[in-house]
Design an enzyme around this catalytic site. Structure first.
Site, PDB file in Angstrom:
ATOM      1  N   LYS A  24       0.851  -1.214   0.000  1.00 47.39           N
ATOM      2  CA  LYS A  24       0.000   0.000   0.000  1.00 47.39           C
ATOM      3  C   LYS A  24       0.875   1.248   0.000  1.00 47.39           C
ATOM      4  O   LYS A  24       0.655   2.176  -0.786  1.00 47.39           O
ATOM      5  CB  LYS A  24      -0.875   0.002   1.252  1.00 47.39           C
ATOM      6  N   ASN A  25       1.909   1.234   0.852  1.00 47.94           N
ATOM      7  CA  ASN A  25       2.689   2.466   1.061  1.00 47.94           C
ATOM      8  C   ASN A  25       3.733   2.716  -0.021  1.00 47.94           C
ATOM      9  O   ASN A  25       4.398   3.743  -0.010  1.00 47.94           O
ATOM     10  CB  ASN A  25       3.321   2.458   2.455  1.00 47.94           C
ATOM     11  N   ARG A  94      -4.354  10.248   4.123  1.00 45.13           N
ATOM     12  CA  ARG A  94      -3.146  11.045   4.408  1.00 45.13           C
ATOM     13  C   ARG A  94      -2.310  11.151   3.133  1.00 45.13           C
ATOM     14  O   ARG A  94      -1.658  12.155   2.881  1.00 45.13           O
ATOM     15  CB  ARG A  94      -2.379  10.304   5.520  1.00 45.13           C
ATOM     16  N   CYS A 118      -5.381   8.038   9.430  1.00 48.66           N
ATOM     17  CA  CYS A 118      -5.828   7.351  10.649  1.00 48.66           C
ATOM     18  C   CYS A 118      -5.695   8.310  11.842  1.00 48.66           C
ATOM     19  O   CYS A 118      -4.937   9.243  11.803  1.00 48.66           O
ATOM     20  CB  CYS A 118      -4.906   6.176  10.926  1.00 48.66           C
ATOM     21  N   ARG A 123      -1.209  14.723  12.780  1.00 46.51           N
ATOM     22  CA  ARG A 123      -0.461  14.410  11.551  1.00 46.51           C
ATOM     23  C   ARG A 123      -0.036  15.728  10.901  1.00 46.51           C
ATOM     24  O   ARG A 123      -0.606  16.178   9.933  1.00 46.51           O
ATOM     25  CB  ARG A 123      -1.325  13.605  10.593  1.00 46.51           C
ATOM     26  N   PRO A 124       0.980  16.398  11.470  1.00 51.15           N
ATOM     27  CA  PRO A 124       1.389  17.712  10.942  1.00 51.15           C
ATOM     28  C   PRO A 124       1.935  17.616   9.515  1.00 51.15           C
ATOM     29  O   PRO A 124       2.294  16.523   9.061  1.00 51.15           O
ATOM     30  CB  PRO A 124       2.490  18.137  11.905  1.00 51.15           C
ATOM     31  N   ILE A 125       1.970  18.755   8.821  1.00 47.07           N
ATOM     32  CA  ILE A 125       2.560  18.760   7.469  1.00 47.07           C
ATOM     33  C   ILE A 125       3.624  19.858   7.351  1.00 47.07           C
ATOM     34  O   ILE A 125       3.978  20.291   6.252  1.00 47.07           O
ATOM     35  CB  ILE A 125       1.486  18.942   6.370  1.00 47.07           C
ATOM     36  N   LEU A 127       6.786  19.717   7.614  1.00 50.90           N
ATOM     37  CA  LEU A 127       7.982  19.344   6.831  1.00 50.90           C
ATOM     38  C   LEU A 127       7.682  19.405   5.319  1.00 50.90           C
ATOM     39  O   LEU A 127       8.562  19.718   4.513  1.00 50.90           O
ATOM     40  CB  LEU A 127       8.470  17.949   7.233  1.00 50.90           C
ATOM     41  N   ASP A 307       4.459   0.578  12.196  1.00 51.51           N
ATOM     42  CA  ASP A 307       3.234  -0.047  11.658  1.00 51.51           C
ATOM     43  C   ASP A 307       3.073  -1.502  12.102  1.00 51.51           C
ATOM     44  O   ASP A 307       2.049  -2.116  11.821  1.00 51.51           O
ATOM     45  CB  ASP A 307       3.229   0.010  10.126  1.00 51.51           C
ATOM     46  N   ILE A 329       7.431   7.077  17.012  1.00 51.75           N
ATOM     47  CA  ILE A 329       7.031   7.766  15.778  1.00 51.75           C
ATOM     48  C   ILE A 329       5.738   8.547  15.951  1.00 51.75           C
ATOM     49  O   ILE A 329       5.660   9.714  15.589  1.00 51.75           O
ATOM     50  CB  ILE A 329       6.889   6.756  14.601  1.00 51.75           C
ATOM     51  N   ARG A 400      -8.436  -0.615   4.592  1.00 57.47           N
ATOM     52  CA  ARG A 400      -7.481   0.391   4.082  1.00 57.47           C
ATOM     53  C   ARG A 400      -6.132  -0.257   3.781  1.00 57.47           C
ATOM     54  O   ARG A 400      -5.355   0.280   2.998  1.00 57.47           O
ATOM     55  CB  ARG A 400      -7.255   1.492   5.123  1.00 57.47           C
TER      56      ARG A 400
HETATM   57  C1  EPZ Z   1       3.997   7.053   6.344  1.00 60.34           C
HETATM   58  O1  EPZ Z   1       3.181   8.025   6.966  1.00 60.34           O
HETATM   59  C2  EPZ Z   1       3.135   5.802   6.241  1.00 60.34           C
HETATM   60  N1  EPZ Z   1       1.943   6.084   5.431  1.00 60.34           N
HETATM   61  C3  EPZ Z   1       2.699   5.373   7.648  1.00 60.34           C
HETATM   62  O2  EPZ Z   1       1.943   4.178   7.515  1.00 60.34           O
HETATM   63  C4  EPZ Z   1       3.943   5.087   8.475  1.00 60.34           C
HETATM   64  O3  EPZ Z   1       3.560   4.734   9.784  1.00 60.34           O
HETATM   65  C5  EPZ Z   1       4.814   6.353   8.512  1.00 60.34           C
HETATM   66  O4  EPZ Z   1       5.140   6.750   7.154  1.00 60.34           O
HETATM   67  C6  EPZ Z   1       6.096   6.141   9.290  1.00 60.34           C
HETATM   68  O5  EPZ Z   1       6.800   5.108   8.779  1.00 60.34           O
HETATM   69  C7  EPZ Z   1       2.041   6.038   4.080  1.00 60.34           C
HETATM   70  O6  EPZ Z   1       3.088   5.770   3.527  1.00 60.34           O
HETATM   71  C8  EPZ Z   1       0.774   6.311   3.304  1.00 60.34           C
HETATM   72  P1  EPZ Z   1       5.974  10.350   8.481  1.00 60.34           P
HETATM   73  P2  EPZ Z   1       3.668   9.583   7.006  1.00 60.34           P
HETATM   74  O7  EPZ Z   1       5.900  11.628   7.731  1.00 60.34           O
HETATM   75  O8  EPZ Z   1       4.413   9.885   5.768  1.00 60.34           O
HETATM   76  C9  EPZ Z   1       6.008  13.566  11.943  1.00 60.34           C
HETATM   77  C10 EPZ Z   1       0.082   2.772   7.823  1.00 60.34           C
HETATM   78  O9  EPZ Z   1      -0.425   2.248   8.827  1.00 60.34           O
HETATM   79  N2  EPZ Z   1       5.827  14.566  10.885  1.00 60.34           N
HETATM   80  O10 EPZ Z   1       7.139   9.428   8.267  1.00 60.34           O
HETATM   81  O11 EPZ Z   1       2.509  10.406   7.361  1.00 60.34           O
HETATM   82  C11 EPZ Z   1       4.790  12.651  12.098  1.00 60.34           C
HETATM   83  O12 EPZ Z   1       3.826  13.257  12.930  1.00 60.34           O
HETATM   84  C12 EPZ Z   1       0.539   4.216   7.901  1.00 60.34           C
HETATM   85  O13 EPZ Z   1       0.261   2.224   6.706  1.00 60.34           O
HETATM   86  C13 EPZ Z   1       5.970  15.903  11.215  1.00 60.34           C
HETATM   87  O14 EPZ Z   1       6.237  16.247  12.359  1.00 60.34           O
HETATM   88  O15 EPZ Z   1       4.651   9.516   8.261  1.00 60.34           O
HETATM   89  C14 EPZ Z   1       5.404  11.435  12.732  1.00 60.34           C
HETATM   90  O16 EPZ Z   1       5.574  11.664  14.111  1.00 60.34           O
HETATM   91  C15 EPZ Z   1       0.325   4.831   9.278  1.00 60.34           C
HETATM   92  N3  EPZ Z   1       5.785  16.833  10.237  1.00 60.34           N
HETATM   93  C16 EPZ Z   1       6.792  11.355  12.084  1.00 60.34           C
HETATM   94  O17 EPZ Z   1       7.057  12.675  11.566  1.00 60.34           O
HETATM   95  C17 EPZ Z   1       5.488  16.485   8.943  1.00 60.34           C
HETATM   96  O18 EPZ Z   1       5.355  17.389   8.091  1.00 60.34           O
HETATM   97  C18 EPZ Z   1       6.875  10.361  10.930  1.00 60.34           C
HETATM   98  O19 EPZ Z   1       5.823  10.683  10.041  1.00 60.34           O
HETATM   99  C19 EPZ Z   1       5.345  15.120   8.634  1.00 60.34           C
HETATM  100  C20 EPZ Z   1       5.526  14.166   9.610  1.00 60.34           C
END
Ligand code: EPZ
Length: 420
Positions: A24-25, A94, A118, A123-125, A127, A307, A329, A400
Site C-alpha cells: 500500500k505504502n 493522508r 488514521c 499528523r502535521p505537514i 515538513l 506499523d 514515531i 485500508r
Molecule cells: C507514512 O506516513 C506511512 N503512510 C505510515 O503508515 C507510516 O507509519 C509512517 O510513514 C512512518 O513510517 C504512508 O506511507 C501512506 P511520516 P507519514 O511523515 O508519511 C512527523 C500505515 O499504517 N511529521 O514518516 O505520514 C509525524 O507526525 C501508515 O500504513 C511531522 O512532524 O509519516 C510522525 O511523528 C500509518 N511533520 C513522524 O514525523 C510532517 O510534516 C513520521 O511521520 C510530517 C511528519
C-alpha cells in the site's frame, strides 16, 4: 443501520500459507507520481485496498485516464483539469498530500484542505510546507485549507530535514525531479517504499540516486512512459508472521521479500520462532511453543517499524515474561491497549511507553472496537488467540491496508465471520 461486526471464536492455531499483496505504502506515492509524466504507465501488483481506490478516484476526478486490464492499471496523465480541489477525497487519506508537488509543478497553483488519515495522533505537514517554501512557493494557510502557488522560476535546492519523514521525503522527490539542476535531500527517510518509488521514477526517465539517507536528484526536462510492479507489502507480511507466532502456529508467506523485514525477523527468532527464508518467501514455525516476551522500540527504517507495533504488542500480551514497548514515531498509537485490557491483558501505559506483563491467556470480549488500521488488525489477532468469543465493531479500517483479509484469515484456519 445495524452496525456490522466481526465474530471470532478462539483460541485458533494459525497454520497455512498466504500470498502477500502489493505494498500500500509503495503504491500510493507511485500513483501520485504518475501525474508528472504525460505518457502511458503500466502498474502491476496494485493491491485492491480502500486507500488505493480513493487515490484512483481522486486522480480520475482531476482528469487522469486510468484503465484496468486484468491485474494491471494503465495510467495516462497527459490531460488534467483544474478541479484539483477535492476536499471530500483529500480528507479520506493522508497520502493525498502527495497530490501537491505534481500539481504545483504542472499547474503552478493548488488549494488543498489538510489531508486525512488514521487517528494515530497529530499528523502535521510542516515538513512538507518546508519543502514547498524552500523551492520558493507562496503558501497561504487559513482555517480550513491551504493555497500554494509558484510565482518564480524554480531552481534546485538543498533540503535538510530536521526530522525523518517518509511523506515529506516523497514530497521533496516529486517536487524536484523536473527542476533542471541538482537537488540534494539530507536526512531522508529510508523505507523500502521510497526505494521502490525511486526505482519506478528512474525507469520512466528520472535521475535519482539514494545513498543511505542522502538523495541526489538531477532534474530532467520530462518523464517518459514505462511499466512497474509494486513491491510486496512488508507490513502485511509482518502482520501475518506475528499472528502466527502469537497463536503458536506456523505460516508460509510467499511472494514477499524478507530483506525488508530484517528487524522483525530478528525479533521473532529471539521470541523462539523457527524462521526459514527464500528469495520470495518467509516460513515461520513456533512448534506450538509459547513465545518469549521482547522489548520493542519503534524508529524509522531500518529499525523496528511503527506499523507493526500494535501487532507485536498483542504477541507480548501472551508471551513469557515482561516487556516494554516504546513508540517513537506517533504520539497516539496505543489505542489498541485499552481494548486489549478488556481481554484481560496486563498492560500499563506511561509517556508513550507500554509496559506489558505476559500472560498465558487473554480472553474473548464482546465489546471490542477498532480505532485505526493497525490497531484494528492487532485486535483481530487478539481475538484469534483469545479464549472464547470476541466481537469487534468499527472494523472497516482494515480494508485500508489488508487485501482479501477475511479470505486470508480463513485460509489460515481462523474461526472468523462478519455479522450484520
Ligand atoms: C507514512 O506516513 C506511512 N503512510 C505510515 O503508515 C507510516 O507509519 C509512517 O510513514 C512512518 O513510517 C504512508 O506511507 C501512506 P511520516 P507519514 O511523515 O508519511 C512527523 C500505515 O499504517 N511529521 O514518516 O505520514 C509525524 O507526525 C501508515 O500504513 C511531522 O512532524 O509519516 C510522525 O511523528 C500509518 N511533520 C513522524 O514525523 C510532517 O510534516 C513520521 O511521520 C510530517 C511528519
Amino acid at each position: 443501520m445495524k452496525k456490522k461486526k466481526i465474530i471470532i471464536n478462539g483460541p485458533n492455531i494459525i497454520s497455512g500459507d498466504i500470498n502477500i499483496s502489493g505494498s500500500k505504502n509503495s503504491a500510493l506515492p507511485i500513483l501520485f507520481s504518475t501525474l508528472l509524466s504525460s505518457e502511458n504507465i503500466k502498474i502491476k501488483n496494485l493491491p485492491n485496498l480502500k486507500d488505493i481506490n480513493v487515490t484512483i478516484e481522486l486522480l480520475k476526478k482531476i482528469g487522469v485516464n486510468i484503465k484496468k486490464e486484468n491485474n494491471n492499471y494503465i495510467i495516462n496523465s497527459k490531460y488534467i483539469n483544474n478541479n484539483t480541489y477535492q476536499p471530500k477525497l483529500i480528507n479520506k487519506i493522508r497520502a493525498s498530500i502527495w497530490l501537491v508537488s505534481p500539481i504545483l509543478i504542472r499547474n503552478k497553483k493548488i488549494k488543498i484542505n489538510k489531508p486525512g488519515g488514521c487517528n494515530i495522533g497529530e499528523r502535521p505537514i510542516n515538513l512538507h510546507i518546508y519543502v514547498w517554501k524552500k523551492f520558493g512557493s507562496k503558501i497561504n494557510i487559513n482555517k480550513n485549507n491551504i493555497t500554494i502557488e509558484i510565482k518564480k522560476k524554480l531552481t534546485p535546492q538543498i533540503i535538510k530535514f530536521n526530522k525523518i519523514s517518509v511523506g515529506a521525503t516523497i514530497t521533496a522527490i516529486l517536487f524536484s525531479i523536473l527542476i533542471i539542476g541538482i537537488t540534494t535531500i539530507y536526512n531522508s527517510a529510508q523505507e523500502p517504499e521510497i526505494d521502490d518509488l525511486i526505482n519506478f521514477l528512474n525507469k520512466i526517465g528520472a535521475k535519482i540516486k539514494k545513498i543511505k539517507n542522502k538523495i541526489i536528484i538531477e532534474g530532467v526536462k520530462k518523464l517518459n512512459g514505462g511499466k512497474h510492479t509494486i513491491i510486496p507489502d512488508r507490513i502485511e507480511t509482518g502482520t501475518y508472521l506475528i499472528a502466527a507466532a502469537a497463536s503458536r502456529g506456523k505460516i508460509l508467506c510467499y511472494n514477499t521479500n524478507h530483506f525488508f523485514l530484517k528487524s522483525l525477523i530478528k525479533k521473532l527468532k529471539k521470541c523462539g520462532a523457527i524462521i526459514k527464508i527464500g528469495n520470495d518467501f518467509i516460513n515461520l514455525d513456533m512448534k506450538n511453543k509459547r513465545p518469549k516476551s521482547l522489548n520493542i522500540i519503534t524508529n524509522p527504517y531500518p529499525y523496528f517499524p511503527t506499523d507493526l507495533q500494535p501487532q507485536f504488542t498483542v504477541l507480548n500480551c501472551i508471551s513469557n515474561g515482561n516487556s516494554i514497548i516504546k513508540e517513537n514515531i506517533f504520539i497516539n498509537r496505543f489505542s489498541h491497549a485499552i481494548e486489549l485490557k478488556k481481554m484481560k491483558a496486563d498492560i500499563i501505559i506511561k509517556n508513550n511507553t507500554l509496559y506489558c506483563k505476559g500472560k498465558k491467556k487473554i480472553y474473548g470480549n464482546k465489546n471490542i472496537n477498532g480505532t485505526d488500521l493497525r490497531s484494528t488488525i492487532s485486535l483481530i489477532i487478539a481475538g484469534c488467540i483469545a479464549e472464547g468469543t470476541t466481537i469487534l465493531r468499527n472494523y472497516n479500517y482494515i480494508y485500508r491496508g489488508y487485501e482479501n483479509v477475511f479470505k486470508k484469515f480463513k485460509k489460515l484456519g481462523i474461526n472468523i465471520k462478519k455479522k450484520i
